[in-house]
Write a protein that holds these residues in place. Structure first.
Motif, PDB file in Angstrom:
ATOM      1  N   UNK A 101       1.082  -1.690  -0.135  1.00  0.00           N
ATOM      2  CA  UNK A 101      -0.635   0.012   0.173  1.00  0.00           C
ATOM      3  C   UNK A 101       0.724   0.750   0.227  1.00  0.00           C
ATOM      4  N   UNK A 102       2.088   0.757   0.794  1.00  0.00           N
ATOM      5  CA  UNK A 102       2.856   2.514   0.843  1.00  0.00           C
ATOM      6  C   UNK A 102       3.844   2.324  -0.559  1.00  0.00           C
ATOM      7  N   UNK A 103       3.887   1.820  -1.146  1.00  0.00           N
ATOM      8  CA  UNK A 103       5.076   1.700  -2.376  1.00  0.00           C
ATOM      9  C   UNK A 103       3.656   2.349  -3.624  1.00  0.00           C
ATOM     10  N   UNK A 104       2.350   2.093  -3.185  1.00  0.00           N
ATOM     11  CA  UNK A 104       1.193   2.279  -4.526  1.00  0.00           C
ATOM     12  C   UNK A 104       0.761   4.022  -4.182  1.00  0.00           C
ATOM     13  N   UNK A 105       1.350   4.511  -3.390  1.00  0.00           N
ATOM     14  CA  UNK A 105       1.295   5.591  -3.140  1.00  0.00           C
ATOM     15  C   UNK A 105       2.456   6.103  -3.133  1.00  0.00           C
ATOM     16  N   UNK A 106       3.570   6.065  -3.857  1.00  0.00           N
ATOM     17  CA  UNK A 106       4.759   6.512  -3.753  1.00  0.00           C
ATOM     18  C   UNK A 106       5.422   6.830  -4.634  1.00  0.00           C
ATOM     19  N   UNK A 107       5.889   8.157  -5.515  1.00  0.00           N
ATOM     20  CA  UNK A 107       5.624   8.568  -6.602  1.00  0.00           C
ATOM     21  C   UNK A 107       7.007   8.333  -7.352  1.00  0.00           C
ATOM     22  N   UNK A 108       8.116   8.189  -6.131  1.00  0.00           N
ATOM     23  CA  UNK A 108      10.058   7.933  -6.643  1.00  0.00           C
ATOM     24  C   UNK A 108      10.119   7.675  -5.496  1.00  0.00           C
ATOM     25  N   UNK A 151       9.318   7.927   1.210  1.00  0.00           N
ATOM     26  CA  UNK A 151       9.226   6.717   0.853  1.00  0.00           C
ATOM     27  C   UNK A 151       9.578   6.012   2.051  1.00  0.00           C
ATOM     28  N   UNK A 152      10.967   5.799   2.412  1.00  0.00           N
ATOM     29  CA  UNK A 152      11.458   5.476   3.082  1.00  0.00           C
ATOM     30  C   UNK A 152      11.359   4.985   4.700  1.00  0.00           C
ATOM     31  N   UNK A 153      10.334   6.545   5.294  1.00  0.00           N
ATOM     32  CA  UNK A 153       9.504   6.523   6.125  1.00  0.00           C
ATOM     33  C   UNK A 153       8.076   6.114   6.454  1.00  0.00           C
ATOM     34  N   UNK A 154       8.140   6.048   5.133  1.00  0.00           N
ATOM     35  CA  UNK A 154       6.574   5.581   4.660  1.00  0.00           C
ATOM     36  C   UNK A 154       6.023   3.987   5.586  1.00  0.00           C
ATOM     37  N   UNK A 155       7.161   3.778   4.990  1.00  0.00           N
ATOM     38  CA  UNK A 155       7.998   1.916   4.542  1.00  0.00           C
ATOM     39  C   UNK A 155       7.928   1.738   6.104  1.00  0.00           C
ATOM     40  N   UNK A 156       8.598   2.608   7.031  1.00  0.00           N
ATOM     41  CA  UNK A 156       9.233   1.921   8.347  1.00  0.00           C
ATOM     42  C   UNK A 156       7.368   2.233   9.031  1.00  0.00           C
TER      43      UNK A 156
END
Length: 68
Positions: free
Chosen positions: A33-40, A45-50
């Protein structure tokens, strides 16, 4: 997730497979889900994954995905 610079698709796919094999199922779903919302790939993105599913020493796995 796209990146402005050229990325070796095989290396990126291998990294994703390796990280997915090391993470518990709950992490995989949350990270998807976090990666689907990521643009680059970047620090956000790293923080969102954590933040998506904390624990299990995820910081090193998140870093691998955004730096490969």
């Amino acid at each position: 997730m796209t990146r402005a610079t050229t990325r070796d698709p095989e290396t990126f796919a291998e990294t994703i497979a390796a990280v997915a094999a090391e993470l518990p199922d709950g992490h995989i779903a949350a990270w998807s889900e976090a990666l689907s919302a990521a643009g680059a790939p970047n620090q956000q993105v790293e923080a969102a994954l954590i933040d998506a599913w904390p624990g299990y020493a995820v910081a090193s796995h998140a870093r691998r995905l955004v730096t490969v």
